[in-house]
Design a protein around this motif. Structure first.
Motif, mmCIF file in Angstrom:
data_model
loop_
_atom_site.group_PDB
_atom_site.id
_atom_site.type_symbol
_atom_site.label_atom_id
_atom_site.label_comp_id
_atom_site.label_asym_id
_atom_site.label_seq_id
_atom_site.Cartn_x
_atom_site.Cartn_y
_atom_site.Cartn_z
ATOM 1 N N VAL A 4 0.858 -1.186 0.000
ATOM 2 C CA VAL A 4 0.000 0.000 0.000
ATOM 3 C C VAL A 4 0.894 1.236 0.000
ATOM 4 O O VAL A 4 2.107 1.153 0.205
ATOM 5 C CB VAL A 4 -0.942 -0.010 1.220
ATOM 6 N N GLY A 5 0.301 2.407 -0.167
ATOM 7 C CA GLY A 5 1.063 3.649 -0.191
ATOM 8 C C GLY A 5 1.653 4.004 1.161
ATOM 9 O O GLY A 5 1.214 3.501 2.203
ATOM 10 N N VAL A 6 2.622 4.897 1.141
ATOM 11 C CA VAL A 6 3.297 5.292 2.373
ATOM 12 C C VAL A 6 2.353 5.937 3.377
ATOM 13 O O VAL A 6 2.619 5.925 4.578
ATOM 14 C CB VAL A 6 4.505 6.225 2.095
ATOM 15 N N ASP A 7 1.245 6.473 2.897
ATOM 16 C CA ASP A 7 0.284 7.108 3.803
ATOM 17 C C ASP A 7 -0.396 6.114 4.738
ATOM 18 O O ASP A 7 -1.013 6.523 5.726
ATOM 19 C CB ASP A 7 -0.792 7.850 3.006
ATOM 20 N N GLU A 8 -0.296 4.841 4.428
ATOM 21 C CA GLU A 8 -0.918 3.802 5.258
ATOM 22 C C GLU A 8 -0.050 3.393 6.447
ATOM 23 O O GLU A 8 -0.476 2.600 7.276
ATOM 24 C CB GLU A 8 -1.226 2.561 4.409
ATOM 25 N N PHE A 9 1.168 3.944 6.515
ATOM 26 C CA PHE A 9 2.112 3.559 7.570
ATOM 27 C C PHE A 9 2.407 4.734 8.492
ATOM 28 O O PHE A 9 2.514 5.873 8.048
ATOM 29 C CB PHE A 9 3.437 3.082 6.961
ATOM 30 N N HIS A 10 2.572 4.427 9.770
ATOM 31 C CA HIS A 10 3.103 5.390 10.733
ATOM 32 C C HIS A 10 4.558 4.973 10.939
ATOM 33 O O HIS A 10 4.829 3.917 11.517
ATOM 34 C CB HIS A 10 2.322 5.329 12.053
ATOM 35 N N VAL A 11 5.481 5.773 10.421
ATOM 36 C CA VAL A 11 6.899 5.433 10.508
ATOM 37 C C VAL A 11 7.501 6.141 11.710
ATOM 38 O O VAL A 11 7.460 7.366 11.816
ATOM 39 C CB VAL A 11 7.645 5.802 9.212
ATOM 40 N N ALA A 12 8.043 5.344 12.606
ATOM 41 C CA ALA A 12 8.609 5.839 13.856
ATOM 42 C C ALA A 12 10.095 5.537 13.903
ATOM 43 O O ALA A 12 10.503 4.394 13.710
ATOM 44 C CB ALA A 12 7.913 5.168 15.036
ATOM 45 N N VAL A 13 10.890 6.562 14.147
ATOM 46 C CA VAL A 13 12.323 6.367 14.351
ATOM 47 C C VAL A 13 12.567 6.484 15.853
ATOM 48 O O VAL A 13 12.279 7.511 16.460
ATOM 49 C CB VAL A 13 13.173 7.404 13.598
ATOM 50 N N ILE A 14 13.057 5.411 16.440
ATOM 51 C CA ILE A 14 13.325 5.384 17.879
ATOM 52 C C ILE A 14 14.768 5.842 18.083
ATOM 53 O O ILE A 14 15.694 5.243 17.533
ATOM 54 C CB ILE A 14 13.120 3.961 18.456
ATOM 55 N N SER A 15 14.948 6.913 18.851
ATOM 56 C CA SER A 15 16.270 7.507 18.967
ATOM 57 C C SER A 15 16.440 8.161 20.327
ATOM 58 O O SER A 15 15.474 8.351 21.061
ATOM 59 C CB SER A 15 16.455 8.552 17.855
ATOM 60 N N ALA A 16 17.669 8.524 20.637
ATOM 61 C CA ALA A 16 17.964 9.263 21.867
ATOM 62 C C ALA A 16 19.390 9.796 21.813
ATOM 63 O O ALA A 16 20.294 9.119 21.319
ATOM 64 C CB ALA A 16 17.806 8.368 23.101
ATOM 65 N N ARG A 17 19.537 10.992 22.273
ATOM 66 C CA ARG A 17 20.855 11.611 22.502
ATOM 67 C C ARG A 17 21.783 11.603 21.283
ATOM 68 O O ARG A 17 22.986 11.529 21.426
ATOM 69 C CB ARG A 17 21.545 10.941 23.700
ATOM 70 N N ARG A 18 21.240 11.699 20.070
ATOM 71 C CA ARG A 18 22.081 11.743 18.872
ATOM 72 C C ARG A 18 22.196 13.141 18.275
ATOM 73 O O ARG A 18 23.049 13.379 17.431
ATOM 74 C CB ARG A 18 21.560 10.792 17.806
ATOM 75 N N ALA A 19 21.332 14.052 18.692
ATOM 76 C CA ALA A 19 21.281 15.369 18.066
ATOM 77 C C ALA A 19 22.251 16.373 18.676
ATOM 78 O O ALA A 19 22.232 17.552 18.317
ATOM 79 C CB ALA A 19 19.859 15.916 18.137
ATOM 80 N N ALA A 20 23.116 15.935 19.569
ATOM 81 C CA ALA A 20 24.001 16.866 20.270
ATOM 82 C C ALA A 20 25.427 16.888 19.723
ATOM 83 O O ALA A 20 26.210 17.753 20.092
ATOM 84 C CB ALA A 20 24.034 16.523 21.760
ATOM 85 N N ASP A 21 25.778 15.956 18.842
ATOM 86 C CA ASP A 21 27.130 15.951 18.300
ATOM 87 C C ASP A 21 27.100 15.667 16.804
ATOM 88 O O ASP A 21 26.131 15.142 16.275
ATOM 89 C CB ASP A 21 28.020 14.931 19.033
ATOM 90 N N ILE A 22 28.167 16.004 16.118
ATOM 91 C CA ILE A 22 28.207 15.949 14.662
ATOM 92 C C ILE A 22 28.031 14.521 14.132
ATOM 93 O O ILE A 22 27.345 14.309 13.119
ATOM 94 C CB ILE A 22 29.491 16.614 14.101
ATOM 95 N N ALA A 23 28.619 13.539 14.783
ATOM 96 C CA ALA A 23 28.470 12.152 14.315
ATOM 97 C C ALA A 23 27.006 11.715 14.408
ATOM 98 O O ALA A 23 26.478 11.070 13.496
ATOM 99 C CB ALA A 23 29.365 11.220 15.124
ATOM 100 N N GLY A 24 26.356 12.065 15.498
ATOM 101 C CA GLY A 24 24.952 11.716 15.667
ATOM 102 C C GLY A 24 24.071 12.428 14.653
ATOM 103 O O GLY A 24 23.151 11.841 14.083
ATOM 104 N N ILE A 25 24.369 13.696 14.415
ATOM 105 C CA ILE A 25 23.585 14.470 13.449
ATOM 106 C C ILE A 25 23.754 13.893 12.047
ATOM 107 O O ILE A 25 22.787 13.799 11.287
ATOM 108 C CB ILE A 25 23.964 15.963 13.499
ATOM 109 N N ARG A 26 24.953 13.461 11.708
ATOM 110 C CA ARG A 26 25.162 12.817 10.397
ATOM 111 C C ARG A 26 24.286 11.584 10.261
ATOM 112 O O ARG A 26 23.694 11.343 9.210
ATOM 113 C CB ARG A 26 26.629 12.443 10.219
#
Length: 120
Positions: A4-26
């Motif tokens: 089915v189309g992408v609208d039929e899915f709820h896509v969840a990215v499970i994450s934590a503490r990656r947005a604070a450094d350059i490697a995580g942001i990449r």
């Protein structure tokens, strides 16, 4: 052709503490760009201390808590929307698609064996 189309899915990215450094942001950019290229706007389920940093990157981010509570919240959100829940790791580097005979729920071991025999 069978999905089915992408609208039929709820896509969840499970994450934590990656947005604070350059490697995580990449890593975040890599995952977000792969999903966006497919027309998907995922929801990022992150820890309370990090939600602002994820939002500052322009992501749709919500507080999910630790790993299991975040996964459960994503399932609840998908159910509330009437959608199937697709949970994605925050460090995806590639996708593999398998074409196999639909055998229903055959258990973890048998499922892994079937995946090994499937056509890529």
């Amino acid at each position: 052709e069978n999905l089915v189309g992408v609208d039929e899915f709820h896509v969840a990215v499970i994450s934590a503490r990656r947005a604070a450094d350059i490697a995580g942001i990449r890593g975040i950019v890599g995952v977000q760009s792969q999903l966006a290229a497919s027309g998907i706007e995922p929801t990022w389920y992150v820890d309370a201390a990090s939600v602002k940093a994820y939002k500052n990157l322009g992501l749709k981010a919500v507080v999910g808590g630790k790993l299991v509570p975040a996964r459960n919240k994503a399932l609840q959100d998908a159910a509330r929307q009437g959608k199937a829940c697709v949970q994605v790791s925050d460090d995806i580097s590639q996708w593999s698609y398998y074409i196999a005979k639909d055998e229903g729920n055959i258990g973890l071991f048998a499922g892994n064996e079937a995946a090994k025999r499937a056509q890529r």
